[in-house]
Enzyme design. Structure first.
Site, PDB file in Angstrom:
ATOM      1  N   ASP A 147      25.140 -13.417 -25.160  1.00 40.69           N
ATOM      2  CA  ASP A 147      24.861 -14.775 -24.680  1.00 40.69           C
ATOM      3  C   ASP A 147      26.073 -15.616 -25.093  1.00 40.69           C
ATOM      4  O   ASP A 147      26.417 -15.678 -26.283  1.00 40.69           O
ATOM      5  CB  ASP A 147      23.580 -15.249 -25.381  1.00 40.69           C
ATOM      6  CG  ASP A 147      23.251 -16.706 -25.102  1.00 40.69           C
ATOM      7  OD1 ASP A 147      24.116 -17.455 -24.609  1.00 40.69           O
ATOM      8  OD2 ASP A 147      22.111 -17.094 -25.414  1.00 40.69           O
ATOM      9  N   ILE A 148      26.700 -16.252 -24.142  1.00 35.96           N
ATOM     10  CA  ILE A 148      27.983 -16.929 -24.411  1.00 35.96           C
ATOM     11  C   ILE A 148      27.844 -18.046 -25.448  1.00 35.96           C
ATOM     12  O   ILE A 148      28.811 -18.374 -26.127  1.00 35.96           O
ATOM     13  CB  ILE A 148      28.605 -17.451 -23.080  1.00 35.96           C
ATOM     14  CG1 ILE A 148      30.095 -17.703 -23.235  1.00 35.96           C
ATOM     15  CG2 ILE A 148      27.882 -18.694 -22.574  1.00 35.96           C
ATOM     16  CD1 ILE A 148      30.855 -17.810 -21.928  1.00 35.96           C
ATOM     17  N   VAL A 179      23.745 -19.712 -16.745  1.00 44.58           N
ATOM     18  CA  VAL A 179      24.548 -19.951 -17.942  1.00 44.58           C
ATOM     19  C   VAL A 179      24.721 -21.457 -18.181  1.00 44.58           C
ATOM     20  O   VAL A 179      24.792 -21.915 -19.328  1.00 44.58           O
ATOM     21  CB  VAL A 179      25.893 -19.190 -17.847  1.00 44.58           C
ATOM     22  CG1 VAL A 179      26.807 -19.762 -16.796  1.00 44.58           C
ATOM     23  CG2 VAL A 179      26.586 -19.146 -19.196  1.00 44.58           C
ATOM     24  N   ASP A 180      24.746 -22.229 -17.115  1.00 39.17           N
ATOM     25  CA  ASP A 180      24.857 -23.690 -17.210  1.00 39.17           C
ATOM     26  C   ASP A 180      23.673 -24.253 -18.009  1.00 39.17           C
ATOM     27  O   ASP A 180      23.853 -25.075 -18.926  1.00 39.17           O
ATOM     28  CB  ASP A 180      24.852 -24.240 -15.772  1.00 39.17           C
ATOM     29  CG  ASP A 180      25.356 -25.661 -15.661  1.00 39.17           C
ATOM     30  OD1 ASP A 180      25.818 -26.212 -16.672  1.00 39.17           O
ATOM     31  OD2 ASP A 180      25.287 -26.215 -14.545  1.00 39.17           O
ATOM     32  N   SER A 216      30.314 -17.579 -10.780  1.00 40.82           N
ATOM     33  CA  SER A 216      29.902 -17.467  -9.363  1.00 40.82           C
ATOM     34  C   SER A 216      29.117 -16.197  -9.027  1.00 40.82           C
ATOM     35  O   SER A 216      28.724 -16.030  -7.874  1.00 40.82           O
ATOM     36  CB  SER A 216      31.104 -17.553  -8.385  1.00 40.82           C
ATOM     37  OG  SER A 216      31.545 -18.881  -8.240  1.00 40.82           O
ATOM     38  N   THR A 217      28.900 -15.307  -9.989  1.00 34.69           N
ATOM     39  CA  THR A 217      28.263 -14.032  -9.618  1.00 34.69           C
ATOM     40  C   THR A 217      26.736 -14.061  -9.744  1.00 34.69           C
ATOM     41  O   THR A 217      26.074 -13.054  -9.490  1.00 34.69           O
ATOM     42  CB  THR A 217      28.791 -12.856 -10.467  1.00 34.69           C
ATOM     43  OG1 THR A 217      28.383 -13.070 -11.823  1.00 34.69           O
ATOM     44  CG2 THR A 217      30.293 -12.735 -10.385  1.00 34.69           C
TER      45      THR A 217
HETATM   46  P1  ADP Z   1      26.889 -19.232 -10.753  1.00 37.16           P
HETATM   47  O1  ADP Z   1      26.067 -20.377 -10.204  1.00 37.16           O
HETATM   48  O2  ADP Z   1      28.341 -19.607 -10.977  1.00 37.16           O
HETATM   49  O3  ADP Z   1      26.711 -17.981  -9.976  1.00 37.16           O
HETATM   50  P2  ADP Z   1      25.059 -18.294 -12.870  1.00 37.16           P
HETATM   51  O4  ADP Z   1      24.793 -18.953 -14.174  1.00 37.16           O
HETATM   52  O5  ADP Z   1      23.939 -18.202 -11.894  1.00 37.16           O
HETATM   53  O6  ADP Z   1      26.351 -19.054 -12.259  1.00 37.16           O
HETATM   54  O7  ADP Z   1      25.603 -16.826 -13.138  1.00 37.16           O
HETATM   55  C1  ADP Z   1      26.910 -16.550 -13.591  1.00 37.16           C
HETATM   56  C2  ADP Z   1      26.856 -15.375 -14.540  1.00 37.16           C
HETATM   57  O8  ADP Z   1      26.439 -15.826 -15.834  1.00 37.16           O
HETATM   58  C3  ADP Z   1      25.876 -14.265 -14.145  1.00 37.16           C
HETATM   59  O9  ADP Z   1      26.531 -13.013 -14.323  1.00 37.16           O
HETATM   60  C4  ADP Z   1      24.749 -14.419 -15.159  1.00 37.16           C
HETATM   61  O10 ADP Z   1      24.128 -13.171 -15.446  1.00 37.16           O
HETATM   62  C5  ADP Z   1      25.530 -14.896 -16.365  1.00 37.16           C
HETATM   63  N1  ADP Z   1      24.764 -15.580 -17.434  1.00 37.16           N
HETATM   64  C6  ADP Z   1      23.573 -16.212 -17.364  1.00 37.16           C
HETATM   65  N2  ADP Z   1      23.234 -16.710 -18.573  1.00 37.16           N
HETATM   66  C7  ADP Z   1      24.243 -16.385 -19.439  1.00 37.16           C
HETATM   67  C8  ADP Z   1      24.497 -16.587 -20.839  1.00 37.16           C
HETATM   68  N3  ADP Z   1      23.644 -17.258 -21.609  1.00 37.16           N
HETATM   69  N4  ADP Z   1      25.650 -16.081 -21.364  1.00 37.16           N
HETATM   70  C9  ADP Z   1      26.535 -15.401 -20.590  1.00 37.16           C
HETATM   71  N5  ADP Z   1      26.366 -15.187 -19.275  1.00 37.16           N
HETATM   72  C10 ADP Z   1      25.233 -15.654 -18.710  1.00 37.16           C
END
Ligand code: ADP
Length: 172
Positions: free
Chosen positions: A14-15, A37-38, A121-122
């Site tokens: 988790d970032i 992630v946002d 974006s993935t």
């Molecule tokens: P976007 O709208 O840019 O596609 P998302 O948040 O939906 O952004 O997904 C971008 C990536 O972040 C995906 O691979 C998702 O699995 C990953 N992600 C989601 N939560 C976290 C987190 N807490 N830490 C790291 N990566 C995450």
């Protein structure tokens, strides 16, 4: 300076938990938080992040905005607005590449030594993972070759399969 590949790391995490100077947020154009992630970053950084972002008036795909990290232990958050995938002919690859290059350039400007990226974006934005990973790796290699900061980049993957894809791509 150590070799390029020694400056790049892949983690399954988790970032918001990483020990780095700055993290990249896969933000949306409002910069006011969202899902994925946002949402995780806004929850961990606390309400002061939203209060700081709201008056900024948003951002555009391919652009990266610098903010403090508030309740998170990092020094900064780089809010990158990735492109929404619309088939690949609307400039999506170049916009994604710019997110990686600009987020690295902000480290050089602010003297930040380590930076972690999610797979921009993935998720909700549906960019094909293999292509997105190739773009991410290529852009980061380019940025690292051109500057001493960030000294270290982490590709932070939210699944083991994403981490495997990054490792394979980096091994090429
Ligand atoms: P976007 O709208 O840019 O596609 P998302 O948040 O939906 O952004 O997904 C971008 C990536 O972040 C995906 O691979 C998702 O699995 C990953 N992600 C989601 N939560 C976290 C987190 N807490 N830490 C790291 N990566 C995450």
């Amino acid at each position: 300076m150590s070799s390029l590949e020694n400056r790049i790391e892949v983690l399954h995490a988790d970032i918001t938990t990483l020990d780095v100077d700055a993290i990249v947020n896969a933000a949306n154009a409002s910069l006011c938080g969202g899902g994925g992630v946002d949402g995780a970053i806004h929850r961990a950084a606390g309400p002061d992040l939203l209060a700081h972002c709201r008056p900024l008036g948003g951002s555009r795909p391919g652009e990266v905005t610098f903010t403090p990290a508030f309740d998170l232990p990092m020094k900064a958050i780089h809010h990158a607005v990735g492109p929404v995938w619309r088939g690949g002919n609307r400039g999506e690859p170049d916009l994604l590449r710019r997110c990686y290059l600009q987020a690295c350039a902000l480290c050089a400007q602010h003297d930040l030594a380590s930076l972690a990226f999610p797979a921009i974006s993935t998720g909700a934005y549906r960019f094909p993972r293999k292509q997105a990973t190739r773009i991410a790796v290529q852009a980061v290699r380019e940025a690292l070759a051109a500057a001493s900061q960030p000294a270290r980049v982490v590709f932070c993957c939210f699944s083991e399969s994403d981490a495997a894809l990054y490792r394979t791509t980096l091994a090429r």
